[in-house]
Write a protein that holds these residues in place. Structure first.
Motif, PDB file in Angstrom:
ATOM      1  N   HIS A  75      36.814  49.375  42.258  1.00 40.62           N
ATOM      2  CA  HIS A  75      36.472  48.278  41.351  1.00 40.62           C
ATOM      3  C   HIS A  75      35.865  48.887  40.089  1.00 40.62           C
ATOM      4  CE1 HIS A  75      36.837  45.022  44.442  1.00 40.62           C
ATOM      5  NE2 HIS A  75      36.569  46.031  45.250  1.00 40.62           N
ATOM      6  N   ASP A 118      29.566  43.191  38.485  1.00 37.29           N
ATOM      7  CA  ASP A 118      30.995  42.926  38.267  1.00 37.29           C
ATOM      8  C   ASP A 118      31.720  42.958  39.600  1.00 37.29           C
ATOM      9  OD1 ASP A 118      30.727  42.799  35.464  1.00 37.29           O
ATOM     10  OD2 ASP A 118      30.796  44.982  35.323  1.00 37.29           O
ATOM     11  N   TYR A 119      31.378  43.951  40.426  1.00 33.83           N
ATOM     12  CA  TYR A 119      31.998  44.064  41.754  1.00 33.83           C
ATOM     13  C   TYR A 119      31.683  42.847  42.618  1.00 33.83           C
ATOM     14  CZ  TYR A 119      31.694  45.042  46.726  1.00 33.83           C
ATOM     15  OH  TYR A 119      31.762  44.927  48.090  1.00 33.83           O
ATOM     16  N   ARG A 133      30.908  39.823  41.727  1.00 35.88           N
ATOM     17  CA  ARG A 133      31.649  38.635  41.266  1.00 35.88           C
ATOM     18  C   ARG A 133      33.109  38.709  41.714  1.00 35.88           C
ATOM     19  NH1 ARG A 133      28.008  38.997  36.823  1.00 35.88           N
ATOM     20  NH2 ARG A 133      29.296  40.561  35.777  1.00 35.88           N
ATOM     21  N   SER A 134      33.714  39.874  41.581  1.00 37.54           N
ATOM     22  CA  SER A 134      35.120  40.008  41.987  1.00 37.54           C
ATOM     23  C   SER A 134      35.261  39.905  43.501  1.00 37.54           C
ATOM     24  CB  SER A 134      35.693  41.348  41.510  1.00 37.54           C
ATOM     25  OG  SER A 134      35.095  42.430  42.206  1.00 37.54           O
ATOM     26  N   ARG A 135      34.232  40.337  44.221  1.00 43.02           N
ATOM     27  CA  ARG A 135      34.275  40.284  45.688  1.00 43.02           C
ATOM     28  C   ARG A 135      34.317  38.850  46.185  1.00 43.02           C
ATOM     29  NH1 ARG A 135      35.497  40.448  49.986  1.00 43.02           N
ATOM     30  NH2 ARG A 135      34.783  41.669  51.763  1.00 43.02           N
ATOM     31  N   GLN A 136      33.647  37.957  45.488  1.00 41.90           N
ATOM     32  CA  GLN A 136      33.694  36.547  45.878  1.00 41.90           C
ATOM     33  C   GLN A 136      35.112  36.010  45.756  1.00 41.90           C
ATOM     34  OE1 GLN A 136      30.736  34.676  43.443  1.00 41.90           O
ATOM     35  NE2 GLN A 136      29.021  35.567  44.575  1.00 41.90           N
ATOM     36  N   ILE A 137      35.819  36.411  44.694  1.00 40.87           N
ATOM     37  CA  ILE A 137      37.206  35.980  44.508  1.00 40.87           C
ATOM     38  C   ILE A 137      38.076  36.555  45.608  1.00 40.87           C
ATOM     39  CG2 ILE A 137      39.216  36.098  42.976  1.00 40.87           C
ATOM     40  CD1 ILE A 137      37.164  36.252  40.623  1.00 40.87           C
ATOM     41  N   SER A 138      37.872  37.858  45.918  1.00 44.28           N
ATOM     42  CA  SER A 138      38.710  38.475  46.944  1.00 44.28           C
ATOM     43  C   SER A 138      38.405  37.883  48.312  1.00 44.28           C
ATOM     44  CB  SER A 138      38.516  39.994  46.964  1.00 44.28           C
ATOM     45  OG  SER A 138      37.207  40.339  47.375  1.00 44.28           O
ATOM     46  N   SER A 157      40.643  34.892  48.594  1.00 36.84           N
ATOM     47  CA  SER A 157      42.043  35.254  48.814  1.00 36.84           C
ATOM     48  C   SER A 157      42.249  35.747  50.237  1.00 36.84           C
ATOM     49  CB  SER A 157      42.492  36.326  47.811  1.00 36.84           C
ATOM     50  OG  SER A 157      41.808  37.538  48.047  1.00 36.84           O
TER      51      SER A 157
END
Length: 645
Positions: free
Chosen positions: A521, A527-528, A530-535, A538
């Motif tokens: 990441h 930043d990680y 926030r992106s982890r919540q999206i992943s 998914s």
């Protein structure tokens, strides 16, 4: 809820604090701060009644319940995780048993018109309504939510608590306290044994807690996100700031500047008085004025200035050789024991990068570090670049210190040049100020040894730093010193940590370990996250999609299932039994190794055994084997669960 008046606590000549008066109200979320040894843990013990103050009173409102989590506690090992968590509802269980007894009496008795029978009906109705008001019907679901929030899997619930490390058992104790819903929560370093996801879960829970919370923590992001009030223990007093932690830091700086000005003015006034006394001490005409000045000096209350904030101290790594452009290159790296820990790892770390390794415990972070260090074999290609000099910090590094030396000598032996003039400042920044610098290494605790090993590393000329949980035994000022030193470090750094505040602004890339994979990441730790919540979403969608595609179709009008379906079912059962047996055998191995580690811990806690390399080597080997076996157990448990479902 709790009222404190004129509180004083002393153990030696000088009190920890005195004349403390404050009130803890409902919905207060108090961060209790102060340097190590200021008395934070002692104050929590006084508030919960475990220790008596030297003077003053602690008044707790009637019917107020208090939940206290200490840093260290004696834990029971005779139940499963679920059974231990259920102890939080012991009162509800007793109520359920009483209701069941009354229900049996109502069904057995036939004197329906008697006064006793009507009283029994009324009592049964009252108790049953109380049982429902307590939410007792759903407490099993609440147990599961809390345990899973603190990092446990459903497969852990029926495992004996004796199979878990001390850190995981502390999580069980924290779960029990949270499940009791006390009016006041007293938490001493609750994040010490939690990973990032569990810390965030606890953070959200405490931020909306209906009662009061008083907590001690060195995790700055955690206490700032939870607190709305800060109590500071400093210079023997307790100062109340009715603001969250970040705002307190600003106000404290302003207050210290005011103290410093007042202190300097007072010192000047005292110097003038002494000068007057010395000049006119022997002049009879000035005798009255001299006596007045002396009485003035005696009555003067000396202004104290808060402890110096060592976070302002800057520490720079010594110059070292320039490494190659790419200190670490992994190409299709794979590590497996009886199962795959990670596979197809492809990563490149450039010179000067600061990166974080994150993920749940047991996912392979330390294993990849050991591969980089060349301590264990692996498959694939892993290249350590040209001229790379590695400085490695892990908890067991503390066992390799020379026990015959003092703290000061240990650092003096590695310090070079001008830095030798600042050794006492450096030791003070890492909680070895004053007489502590003259202690022999052999009498230091495990945490103190770890801090000393960290200071040594900071003074060695290296160009690749690998730090495994470096902040575990550091307070906030010490962490600030370390963080600033790493930010100013010219070389490359790999940091394994769960401390978001420490990683924030320090790393520019995050490698996430999980599910046998290592994902890159780009960006900082937030930043990680926030992106982890999206992943996460998914991954959840993929899981749902997977279930939908394997759903059994409607066969109400279809022909009978062929005979081979029965054979498939039998084979499935056979595989499931085999998987469950493998899990059981793995659990026995883990229990045996943890028992031996416990024995070795006891031996190594004795200062005379701390340098016994046979014990240290055995401890390190068993710890490595245990990590591998726990990772194997996790895989086997997942396989068994998949086969079961």
């Amino acid at each position: 809820m709790i009222s404190i008046e004129g509180l004083k606590v002393e153990f030696g000549v000088k009190p920890l604090f005195s004349d403390a008066t404050f009130v803890i109200n409902s919905r207060d979320r108090v961060a209790l701060v102060g340097k190590n040894g200021a008395g934070k843990s002692t104050l929590l013990k006084v508030l919960c009644g475990m220790e008596k103050p030297t003077a003053g009173t602690v008044s707790v409102a009637t019917d107020t319940t208090i939940g206290y989590l200490p840093q260290v506690m004696i834990l029971q090992d005779d139940t499963t995780v679920r059974q231990e968590a259920q102890k939080a509802f012991a009162d509800i269980q007793k109520l359920a048993d009483r209701i069941a007894r009354m229900e049996r009496q109502l069904s057995e008795r036939t004197d329906y018109e008697s006064v006793e029978y009507m009283e029994l009906v009324e009592h049964f109705t009252t108790e049953h309504e109380r049982y429902q008001m307590l939410g007792a019907e759903g407490y099993e679901a609440e147990i599961e939510r809390t345990l899973m929030g603190l990092g446990f899997e459903r497969t852990d619930f029926e495992r004996p608590t004796s199979e878990f490390s001390g850190g995981w058992r502390m999580r069980i104790e924290l779960a029990k306290i949270l499940l009791r819903h006390p009016d006041v929560l007293l938490l001493d370093e609750p994040t010490n044994h939690l990973d990032i996801e569990s810390i965030q879960w606890l953070e959200q829970l405490l931020a909306t807690w209906s009662g009061a919370v008083v907590l001690v923590s060195h995790d700055r992001a955690f206490i700032n996100n939870v607190s709305n009030r800060t109590l500071e223990i400093s210079c023997g007093r307790i100062i109340d700031y009715r603001v969250k932690y970040d705002e307190y830091v600003v106000l404290r700086k302003e207050r210290r500047e005011q103290q410093l000005r007042a202190y300097e003015n007072q010192q000047k006034e005292m110097a003038d008085i002494r000068d007057f006394v010395e000049r006119f001490r022997y002049k009879p005409t000035k005798a009255v004025q001299v006596q007045q000045r002396l009485r003035q000096l005696e009555k003067m209350e000396i202004i104290e200035v808060d402890e110096v904030d060592n976070s302002a101290m800057h520490l720079k790594f010594p110059p070292c050789l320039r490494s190659g452009d790419y200190p670490v290159i992994c190409d299709e790296v794979k590590k497996a024991y009886n199962h795959v820990i990670f596979d197809h790892v492809n990563l490149t770390i450039k010179r000067g990068e600061k990166v974080a390794f994150v993920g749940k415990n047991g996912e392979g972070k330390s294993t990849l570090v050991k591969c980089i260090m060349g301590e264990i074999p692996f498959e694939g290609s892993l290249k350590v670049g040209h001229n790379v000099q590695i400085g490695y910090f892990a908890q067991n590094q503390a066992q390799l210190l020379d026990e015959s030396l003092t703290v000061f000598q240990t650092i003096d032996n590695v310090a070079k040049g001008d830095i030798r003039l600042r050794i006492n400042d450096i030791l003070g920044a890492f909680m070895f100020g004053g007489e502590a610098s003259e202690k022999r290494v052999k009498v230091l605790s495990g945490g103190e040894r770890s801090r000393l090993a960290m200071i040594r590393l900071l003074l060695e000329p290296v160009n690749l730093l690998i730090l495994d949980e470096p902040t575990n035994h550091l307070d906030m000022p010490s962490k600030d010193v370390l963080k600033e030193a790493i930010k100013a470090f010219d070389g490359t750094a790999i940091i394994v940590s769960h401390d978001r505040e420490f990683l924030d602004g320090l790393v520019t890339k995050v490698f996430e370990f999980g599910g046998g994979k290592v994902r890159e990441h780009i960006g900082g730790i937030y930043d990680y996250l926030r992106s982890r919540q999206i992943s996460d979403i998914s991954e959840l969608e993929k899981a749902v999609f997977g279930k939908e595609t394997t759903m059994v179709p409607d066969t109400s009008s279809a022909a009978p299932a062929p005979k081979q379906d029965y054979a498939v079912h039998k084979e499935q059962q056979k595989r499931q039994r085999k998987a469950e047996k493998a899990v059981e055998e793995s659990e026995k191995k883990i229990a045996k190794m943890e028992q031996r580690l416990k024995e070795l811990d006891g031996l190594l806690c004795d200062p005379k055994n701390a340098s016994d390399m046979t014990l240290v080597t055995e401890y390190t080997d068993i710890k490595r084997q245990l990590d591998e076996e726990v990772e194997r157990w996790e895989r086997l448990s997942e396989e068994a669960e998949l086969l079961k479902n």
